[in-house]
Each structure stands twice: as C-alpha cells, then as structure tokens.
Design an enzyme around this catalytic site. Sequence first.
Site, mmCIF file in Angstrom:
data_model
loop_
_atom_site.group_PDB
_atom_site.id
_atom_site.type_symbol
_atom_site.label_atom_id
_atom_site.label_comp_id
_atom_site.label_asym_id
_atom_site.label_seq_id
_atom_site.Cartn_x
_atom_site.Cartn_y
_atom_site.Cartn_z
ATOM 1 N N ARG A 134 0.789 -1.220 0.032
ATOM 2 C CA ARG A 134 -0.062 -0.039 -0.049
ATOM 3 C C ARG A 134 1.101 1.440 -0.006
ATOM 4 O O ARG A 134 0.596 2.235 -0.695
ATOM 5 C CB ARG A 134 -1.089 -0.062 0.912
ATOM 6 N N ASN A 139 -19.561 -6.102 -8.833
ATOM 7 C CA ASN A 139 -18.523 -7.430 -9.255
ATOM 8 C C ASN A 139 -17.433 -6.652 -10.099
ATOM 9 O O ASN A 139 -17.795 -5.931 -11.080
ATOM 10 C CB ASN A 139 -19.385 -8.370 -10.194
ATOM 11 N N ASP A 173 -16.153 -3.008 -4.535
ATOM 12 C CA ASP A 173 -16.067 -4.270 -3.932
ATOM 13 C C ASP A 173 -17.332 -5.028 -4.061
ATOM 14 O O ASP A 173 -18.483 -4.269 -4.122
ATOM 15 C CB ASP A 173 -15.787 -4.284 -2.369
ATOM 16 N N SER A 174 -17.337 -6.301 -3.963
ATOM 17 C CA SER A 174 -18.877 -6.871 -3.994
ATOM 18 C C SER A 174 -19.453 -7.042 -2.721
ATOM 19 O O SER A 174 -20.657 -7.282 -2.272
ATOM 20 C CB SER A 174 -18.802 -8.244 -4.553
ATOM 21 N N CYS A 186 -2.598 -13.716 -4.797
ATOM 22 C CA CYS A 186 -2.322 -14.336 -3.704
ATOM 23 C C CYS A 186 -2.467 -15.855 -3.775
ATOM 24 O O CYS A 186 -2.813 -16.425 -2.632
ATOM 25 C CB CYS A 186 -3.162 -13.801 -2.544
ATOM 26 N N PHE A 207 -11.472 -4.717 -5.929
ATOM 27 C CA PHE A 207 -11.521 -5.440 -4.645
ATOM 28 C C PHE A 207 -10.755 -4.669 -3.483
ATOM 29 O O PHE A 207 -9.809 -5.041 -2.817
ATOM 30 C CB PHE A 207 -10.587 -6.600 -4.968
ATOM 31 N N ASP A 263 -6.537 -6.144 -6.623
ATOM 32 C CA ASP A 263 -6.093 -7.371 -5.378
ATOM 33 C C ASP A 263 -7.018 -8.275 -5.084
ATOM 34 O O ASP A 263 -7.820 -8.284 -4.321
ATOM 35 C CB ASP A 263 -5.727 -6.241 -4.144
HETATM 36 N N1 SAH Z 1 -7.435 -4.620 -1.242
HETATM 37 C C1 SAH Z 1 -7.942 -5.274 -0.024
HETATM 38 C C2 SAH Z 1 -8.079 -6.655 0.217
HETATM 39 C C3 SAH Z 1 -8.915 -7.486 -0.716
HETATM 40 S S1 SAH Z 1 -9.345 -8.857 -0.313
HETATM 41 C C4 SAH Z 1 -6.981 -4.773 1.100
HETATM 42 O O1 SAH Z 1 -5.747 -4.179 0.758
HETATM 43 O O2 SAH Z 1 -7.309 -4.608 2.435
HETATM 44 C C5 SAH Z 1 -10.408 -9.208 -1.851
HETATM 45 C C6 SAH Z 1 -11.656 -8.410 -1.744
HETATM 46 O O3 SAH Z 1 -12.421 -8.888 -2.963
HETATM 47 C C7 SAH Z 1 -12.838 -8.758 -0.644
HETATM 48 O O4 SAH Z 1 -13.082 -7.602 0.015
HETATM 49 C C8 SAH Z 1 -13.972 -9.407 -1.470
HETATM 50 O O5 SAH Z 1 -14.999 -8.926 -0.721
HETATM 51 C C9 SAH Z 1 -13.874 -8.771 -2.690
HETATM 52 N N2 SAH Z 1 -14.398 -9.573 -3.831
HETATM 53 C C10 SAH Z 1 -14.333 -10.860 -4.086
HETATM 54 N N3 SAH Z 1 -14.687 -11.373 -5.305
HETATM 55 C C11 SAH Z 1 -15.170 -10.216 -5.884
HETATM 56 C C12 SAH Z 1 -15.749 -9.810 -6.991
HETATM 57 N N4 SAH Z 1 -15.825 -10.431 -8.042
HETATM 58 N N5 SAH Z 1 -16.013 -8.380 -7.451
HETATM 59 C C13 SAH Z 1 -15.824 -7.436 -6.499
HETATM 60 N N6 SAH Z 1 -15.114 -7.836 -5.118
HETATM 61 C C14 SAH Z 1 -14.917 -9.103 -4.894
#
Ligand code: SAH
Length: 388
Positions: free
Chosen positions: A208, A271, A244-245, A332, A223, A292
């Site tokens: 970050r 999504n 985020d979803s 990841c 995400f 991410d």
């Molecule tokens: N970038 C964040 C961590 C991301 S973890 C940080 O730095 O803290 C992954 C995230 O993706 C989760 O919050 C989950 O709710 C979301 N997620 C999972 N599938 C998704 C999708 N298809 N579209 C949008 N968000 C999604």
Amino acid sequence: MPAQTVTISQRGVDRVLSGHLWIYRADMLDARGADAGAVVRVQDRRKHFCGQALYSSKSQIALRMLTREERPFDRAFLAERIAAAASFRQQVADGAHAYRLVSSEGDLLPSLIIDRYGPCFVIQTLSQGMERLKPQIVEILQEAFSPRSILERNDVAVRELEGLPEQKGTLAGEKLGEIEVEENGLKFFFDLMGGQKTGGYLDQRENRLAARAYARGRALDCFCYAGGFALHLAQHCQAVLGIDSSPQALDLARRNQDLNGLTNVQWKEANCFDFLKAADQEKQRYDTIVLDPPAFARQKSKLEAAWRGYKELNLRTLKILNPGGFLLTCSCSHHVSEADFLEVIAEAALDAHRAVSVVERRTQARDHPILLTVPETHYLKCLILRVM
Ligand code: SAH
C-alpha cells in the site's frame, strides 16, 4: 523427548531433509503410538531420530515439523519461537501497529497465525497440534505483551480438514469487536470479530505504501475491501473509486474514509469483472489502478480458471489506463508462481495492444516471512507495471 513416536518412510525422511515442514499421511509407516494433536518424535524405519512434529490424525498433512533438535518442544521452546518472531518484527515492522507477529511456517510455527492490532492479538490455530497448544500460546502472549484482549478467529474452513470446529471469540481480556489502529499514518477501523481474515489484509501493508508512491490522477482500487489501498491512493490522487462486492466491506471503507477526513473517494458495490468490462466498453480512463483479487486458485485443479480470471482482469485494466499510468496487480494464490503471473500479464498486455514495463516485483510484507524450503509460504505476488 516426547514419549509418542511416529515412523516415516524414506520419502518422508527425504522430505524432512529437503527442509519442507509438511509430511504427508502417505509417508507414515507407523503412527499407532500417536494421539491426535500430540508433539511426537519422528523417526525413520531404523528408529533414527528425524525431528519433532505436531501429529494430525485427520489431515493429509500428518506431520508438521517443529524442529530437528532433540531438545523437548516444551512451553519454553514455544515461547522462544514466539519471542524470536517478535524480535524480527521489531526490525521489519518497526513503527507498524497492525502486523503479523507469527506467520505459521514462515516462523517455524506451522499452522499458527498471530496478528497484532495495537493492544489486541488475534490468533488462528489451524491444526490439531496448535489447537492443543492454544492455552499455552495465550499464556505466553499475556506474559510477553500484557494485551488488552486476545481473540481467536478459528472460523476458517481449513479447520475442517483437521476435524476441528469453526469457532471465534475472546480467549482472554476484554471482549472487543472493532478497534482503531494506524497504518502508514492513516487510521483504520479493524473489525476483529466480523471482518475478513483476522480483521484485515496485513500482508499488503508495504505494498500500500509502494502504491502511494506512484499514485496520481484518477485512480481505481478494485477489490478494495475496507479501503486499504484506496485511502493510500487518495492522499496523492484527484479522485479515487473503490470497488468491492461486499456491502459490509464498503461500510467499513466509508467509515475509514471519514476517520481520515478524506473527501475524494467514492465507493461502488459491484462485481469487478462486470465493472471493468463496462469501463472498457465505455472507454473510461484512469491513471492509477490497483487490482487485488481474492485467491482464484486455492486448489491446483482451479489453475486454468484462475489463469483466465487474471488474464481478463489485467487485460481490462491495461486497456483503460492512460499512457504513463501505473497498475499494481496481485495474485495471492501460492499455486500461481511469479513466472506464471508475469506470463499471464504479458499475454494480457499483448491482447490489449499496450507496451508495459515492470517497475517493481514485490511480494507479501516482510512480517509474513517466506521460508526458502517451503514454496507455499511465497504466496503473494505483486507487480507494479507502467503502461507506455
Ligand atoms: N485490497 C484489500 C484486500 C482485498 S481482499 C486490502 O488491501 O485490504 C479481496 C476482496 O475482494 C474482498 O473484500 C472481497 O469482498 C472482494 N471480492 C471478491 N470477489 C469479488 C468480485 N468478483 N468483485 C468485487 N469484489 C470481490
């Protein structure tokens, strides 16, 4: 020396000698003398000592090696390992308030996670053996850190492979759900009881900070969870959109934004695949993007689908970046190597008709150590790319 003994095959011995910490059930010759979750003496078929390990009666990972030393793995030994992990954090997480104090295999404490959020500690004991050691771990933490609270977030599906129930709650001290902790000078609420993981994605702390160094113009955080990247970007960008979803994640993200008095961030529940497709079709343009996603390949069998997922996301983002723009992109899944990840992004770049340079090749924050002989511990791949 533990009284209980497990005998392993030559293949198991070779695995120990290779420095891996997991010995599979198929390599057990005789485990009749071992109780579920016991610390056992591991020997070869000639009864030569190989090390000490946590024994699991259920998992395919039957043994998790603790040490090759003969000295009993007792409470003092356990406390030393935790102290060694803590002392390393004073070097690599100095000044951080939320960080991983113990990172399982990476700290030679397989199946134990201890995350620190200021005065609170959140633990995960992910094998029968660590579950048995839990009371001692709680005592050791109390003695070493006098924490305000110790919680367990053992509500994770992998516990099922060990025959352990999913559970969460307070193990010691105050009953706390949410706590405010600083990261890289920003303030965040961490929902320790209800949030994802142990409350936050601590492995991205250093990334970050790196993202902030390149951030400018219009930014997108795909995400975004509780806004970790988005709020870092907001300090250097005109406008940031976090996607985020999960509505719970976005509630937290909004509160985190208010906590920091930042006014240039918007949030959208969507999504990311759909959002990026539409953004590409509508010819939206950004200068900085963070991708991410969650692990797409938790099992090897999902690799092909994971490949398609990464390709699609990276292709769309590369298409909507302005020339000179930056993409911080992550995987990841430990099944996806850095070489694989670079290859999928090269494919995406070619399909997007963009020339792309690799500015930084990064990984998980250093408080999530990579054990050289356990490849699974190198799970996070993070590339910072520049579109030309
Ligand atoms: N970038 C964040 C961590 C991301 S973890 C940080 O730095 O803290 C992954 C995230 O993706 C989760 O919050 C989950 O709710 C979301 N997620 C999972 N599938 C998704 C999708 N298809 N579209 C949008 N968000 C999604």
